[in-house]
Design an enzyme around this catalytic site. Sequence first.
Site, PDB file in Angstrom:
ATOM      1  N   HIS A 225      36.538  29.477  33.038  1.00 45.18           N
ATOM      2  CA  HIS A 225      36.833  28.148  33.584  1.00 45.18           C
ATOM      3  C   HIS A 225      38.312  28.035  33.903  1.00 45.18           C
ATOM      4  O   HIS A 225      39.154  28.716  33.302  1.00 45.18           O
ATOM      5  CB  HIS A 225      36.411  27.030  32.627  1.00 45.18           C
ATOM      6  CG  HIS A 225      36.954  27.191  31.245  1.00 45.18           C
ATOM      7  ND1 HIS A 225      36.373  28.027  30.312  1.00 45.18           N
ATOM      8  CD2 HIS A 225      38.024  26.639  30.626  1.00 45.18           C
ATOM      9  CE1 HIS A 225      37.058  27.977  29.183  1.00 45.18           C
ATOM     10  NE2 HIS A 225      38.084  27.139  29.353  1.00 45.18           N
TER      11      HIS A 225
ATOM     12  N   HIS B 150      41.246  25.130  33.993  1.00 45.98           N
ATOM     13  CA  HIS B 150      41.667  23.751  33.722  1.00 45.98           C
ATOM     14  C   HIS B 150      42.463  23.265  34.935  1.00 45.98           C
ATOM     15  O   HIS B 150      43.342  23.977  35.435  1.00 45.98           O
ATOM     16  CB  HIS B 150      42.613  23.704  32.516  1.00 45.98           C
ATOM     17  CG  HIS B 150      41.993  24.135  31.227  1.00 45.98           C
ATOM     18  ND1 HIS B 150      41.599  23.240  30.258  1.00 45.98           N
ATOM     19  CD2 HIS B 150      41.714  25.362  30.727  1.00 45.98           C
ATOM     20  CE1 HIS B 150      41.110  23.915  29.218  1.00 45.98           C
ATOM     21  NE2 HIS B 150      41.176  25.200  29.482  1.00 45.98           N
TER      22      HIS B 150
HETATM   23  P1  5GP Z   1      39.537  26.722  26.621  1.00 43.78           P
HETATM   24  O1  5GP Z   1      40.096  26.352  25.273  1.00 43.78           O
HETATM   25  O2  5GP Z   1      38.392  27.705  26.454  1.00 43.78           O
HETATM   26  O3  5GP Z   1      40.534  27.162  27.631  1.00 43.78           O
HETATM   27  O4  5GP Z   1      38.942  25.388  27.221  1.00 43.78           O
HETATM   28  C1  5GP Z   1      37.735  24.835  26.849  1.00 43.78           C
HETATM   29  C2  5GP Z   1      37.782  23.375  27.167  1.00 43.78           C
HETATM   30  O5  5GP Z   1      36.462  22.878  27.145  1.00 43.78           O
HETATM   31  C3  5GP Z   1      38.584  22.564  26.166  1.00 43.78           C
HETATM   32  O6  5GP Z   1      39.669  21.921  26.819  1.00 43.78           O
HETATM   33  C4  5GP Z   1      37.582  21.581  25.606  1.00 43.78           C
HETATM   34  O7  5GP Z   1      38.123  20.302  25.443  1.00 43.78           O
HETATM   35  C5  5GP Z   1      36.493  21.584  26.634  1.00 43.78           C
HETATM   36  N1  5GP Z   1      35.169  21.322  26.090  1.00 43.78           N
HETATM   37  C6  5GP Z   1      34.639  21.883  24.967  1.00 43.78           C
HETATM   38  N2  5GP Z   1      33.374  21.436  24.811  1.00 43.78           N
HETATM   39  C7  5GP Z   1      33.122  20.592  25.833  1.00 43.78           C
HETATM   40  C8  5GP Z   1      31.981  19.817  26.200  1.00 43.78           C
HETATM   41  O8  5GP Z   1      30.941  19.822  25.551  1.00 43.78           O
HETATM   42  N3  5GP Z   1      32.086  19.051  27.323  1.00 43.78           N
HETATM   43  C9  5GP Z   1      33.222  19.039  28.083  1.00 43.78           C
HETATM   44  N4  5GP Z   1      33.200  18.259  29.167  1.00 43.78           N
HETATM   45  N5  5GP Z   1      34.316  19.751  27.765  1.00 43.78           N
HETATM   46  C10 5GP Z   1      34.264  20.524  26.660  1.00 43.78           C
END
Ligand code: 5GP
Length: 148
Positions: A109, A111
């Site tokens: 993903h 951001h």
């Molecule tokens: P990472 O830490 O892997 O770069 O980003 C994962 C992101 O997914 C985090 O910013 C977290 O807030 C978001 N996230 C985790 N679980 C969920 C969810 O169930 N729904 C949504 N919309 N975002 C999520």
Amino acid sequence: MAEFAPPEHVADDCIFCKIIARELPAFVLDEDEHTLSFMDINPGTRGHALVIPRNHSQDLIAIEPADLQATILSAQRLAARMKDRLQCDGVNLLNCCGADAWQTVFHTHIHVIPRYKDDPERDPLRLPWIPKPGDMADIEAAAQELTA
Ligand code: 5GP
Ligand code: ZN
């Protein structure tokens, strides 16, 4: 919103695959044949969103080039919409690749984080490191390791 074909690659235990399948709720902002954009539930700033490919891949290294291309183009489209609709002053794109690089959800993903100048309420983010000049010999050594 339009209906799209189910993805070719799905992981059973992946929350983002479940959001794509609409088995979990999300505030969806945009979608196309290859990607979905939705709000992050732990926003760093007001409007913080995520763009994901429909096809499951673990991370930046594993993703198929066509899915990566579609994902970055969707992120660009969303960044432009943020400037227009949220009147943000700038946008950060962030990808975390690997647990040690802060990745917590193992479906690739990007951001998309709108930034607001001089507005700590909507934008409390600060750089996680203090930029300072590096050691030139080490910069050169790392460059050599990275050169094809
Ligand atoms: P990472 O830490 O892997 O770069 O980003 C994962 C992101 O997914 C985090 O910013 C977290 O807030 C978001 N996230 C985790 N679980 C969920 C969810 O169930 N729904 C949504 N919309 N975002 C999520
Ligand atoms: Zn997934």
